[in-house]
Design a protein around this motif. Structure first.
Motif, PDB file in Angstrom:
ATOM      1  N   HIS A 277      24.799  27.800 -20.920  1.00 19.92           N
ATOM      2  CA  HIS A 277      24.927  29.022 -20.115  1.00 19.92           C
ATOM      3  C   HIS A 277      23.833  30.033 -20.463  1.00 19.92           C
ATOM      4  O   HIS A 277      23.412  30.812 -19.594  1.00 19.92           O
ATOM      5  N   MET A 278      23.374  30.029 -21.695  1.00 15.62           N
ATOM      6  CA  MET A 278      22.232  30.872 -22.038  1.00 15.62           C
ATOM      7  C   MET A 278      21.009  30.436 -21.229  1.00 15.62           C
ATOM      8  O   MET A 278      20.262  31.268 -20.707  1.00 15.62           O
ATOM      9  N   TYR A 279      20.827  29.141 -21.117  1.00 10.35           N
ATOM     10  CA  TYR A 279      19.684  28.577 -20.387  1.00 10.35           C
ATOM     11  C   TYR A 279      19.775  28.864 -18.894  1.00 10.35           C
ATOM     12  O   TYR A 279      18.833  29.402 -18.279  1.00 10.35           O
ATOM     13  N   THR A 280      20.911  28.538 -18.276  1.00 10.61           N
ATOM     14  CA  THR A 280      21.022  28.670 -16.822  1.00 10.61           C
ATOM     15  C   THR A 280      21.050  30.128 -16.374  1.00 10.61           C
ATOM     16  O   THR A 280      20.620  30.447 -15.266  1.00 10.61           O
TER      17      THR A 280
ATOM     18  N   THR B 240      18.770  24.069 -10.647  1.00  8.70           N
ATOM     19  CA  THR B 240      19.699  23.115 -10.026  1.00  8.70           C
ATOM     20  C   THR B 240      20.500  22.295 -11.042  1.00  8.70           C
ATOM     21  O   THR B 240      21.385  21.539 -10.638  1.00  8.70           O
ATOM     22  N   ILE B 241      20.220  22.426 -12.323  1.00  2.00           N
ATOM     23  CA  ILE B 241      20.938  21.648 -13.326  1.00  2.00           C
ATOM     24  C   ILE B 241      22.424  22.003 -13.294  1.00  2.00           C
ATOM     25  O   ILE B 241      22.802  23.144 -13.014  1.00  2.00           O
ATOM     26  N   THR B 242      23.276  21.020 -13.561  1.00  2.00           N
ATOM     27  CA  THR B 242      24.720  21.232 -13.530  1.00  2.00           C
ATOM     28  C   THR B 242      25.340  20.848 -14.867  1.00  2.00           C
ATOM     29  O   THR B 242      24.694  20.217 -15.715  1.00  2.00           O
ATOM     30  N   ASP B 243      26.609  21.194 -15.027  1.00  2.00           N
ATOM     31  CA  ASP B 243      27.327  20.839 -16.253  1.00  2.00           C
ATOM     32  C   ASP B 243      27.265  19.342 -16.526  1.00  2.00           C
ATOM     33  O   ASP B 243      27.189  18.910 -17.677  1.00  2.00           O
ATOM     34  N   ALA B 244      27.300  18.543 -15.464  1.00  2.00           N
ATOM     35  CA  ALA B 244      27.296  17.090 -15.621  1.00  2.00           C
ATOM     36  C   ALA B 244      25.995  16.575 -16.223  1.00  2.00           C
ATOM     37  O   ALA B 244      25.938  15.441 -16.718  1.00  2.00           O
TER      38      ALA B 244
END
Length: 276
Positions: free
Chosen positions: A176-179, A211-215
């Motif tokens: 979450h820091m990254y996104t 566009t990166i996701t938790d998955a």
């Protein structure tokens, strides 16, 4: 050296469809000291005939600390009626968690929080924290990188400080820091006593941040997160609490739940080693 305590977030085991007692067993067998359980899984266990007393006994037999619960109540929603429903849900769930022996619950910006001013969010958090204190549960303020508000660490620090809650603690997460675009410099502002729990994960260079996701999260040390810097900053802040492995990988390529938990623990301890 590894100066922290290791915890397993049950999300890591979701592909195996285990009930909460099995999640606790796997964490204990792998060597974790703590676990984060999800309220939805606890409720499923209770609906299937389990009891809070039995789950508490299961944790005690395993020697596992119920370090934090993952819950989703709309404590900061912009709509007052929705927010009040969120507080009613929070009270029910926190009372249940206290009965099981849980020490804390996460409070992310769940719901419609768009355009909610930080001052209002601070006021709602203060109310939620006071409710938790009455019940005996710490409330860890969490930021989400994709949220419409409270998506960076500096914003979470501002809300915590404005709440007037002297014991306010944050839930930190490198993904979450990254996104959300948080800065490592903001982490330097936090004393270890203000960190409730730290989620451990890593992320690849691709897909890109937008566009990166938790998955797409990967095991610690397998991505491009500044893990060594994060470990040093946590250590220098005086934090010695739980690092909790939180992955959302759908397919572990044939590994068993026990093998996934063991690999996660080994990778966590290797990635977050620090030199004294």
């Amino acid at each position: 050296m590894f100066p922290f305590k290791a915890s397993l977030n049950a999300s890591t085991l979701f592909p195996f469809k285990l009930d909460v007692t099995e999640q606790v067993r796997i964490a204990a067998e792998a060597g974790y000291e703590g676990i984060e359980l999800w309220v939805k899984d606890i409720e499923a266990y209770l609906q299937n005939g389990g009891t809070a007393t039995e789950l508490r006994a299961c944790l005690e037999r395993a020697g596992i600390v119920f370090a934090n619960a993952i819950a989703f109540f709309k404590w900061a929603d912009r709509d007052e009626a929705v927010r009040e429903e969120g507080f009613a849900q929070a009270e029910r769930e926190m009372r249940m968690l206290a009965e099981i022996g849980c020490v804390a619950v996460a409070a992310p910006p769940f719901g419609d929080v768009a355009d909610v001013p930080p001052a209002d969010m601070a006021r709602h958090y203060a109310r939620l924290s006071a409710l938790g204190r009455e019940i005996g549960i710490d409330v860890y303020l969490e930021f989400w990188g994709r949220a419409r508000a409270l998506f960076r660490l500096d914003q979470a620090i501002e809300v915590a400080e404005a709440s007037g809650e002297a014991g306010a603690k944050l839930l930190l997460d490198p993904f979450h820091m990254y996104t959300g675009g948080s800065s490592l410099d903001d982490l330097k502002r936090l004393a270890g006593s203000r960190i409730g729990i730290y989620h451990v994960n890593d992320y690849p260079a691709e897909p890109p941040r937008e566009t990166i996701t938790d998955a797409d999260r990967v095991f610690p040390g397998e991505g491009v997160a500044p893990t060594a810097d994060l470990a040093r900053l946590l250590y220098d802040a005086g934090y010695r609490g739980f690092l909790s492995l939180e992955l959302f990988i759908a397919d572990f390529g044939g590994l068993t739940a026990t093998e996934v938990a063991a690999k996660g623990l080994a990778d966590l301890k290797a990635a977050y080693r620090v030199e004294a």
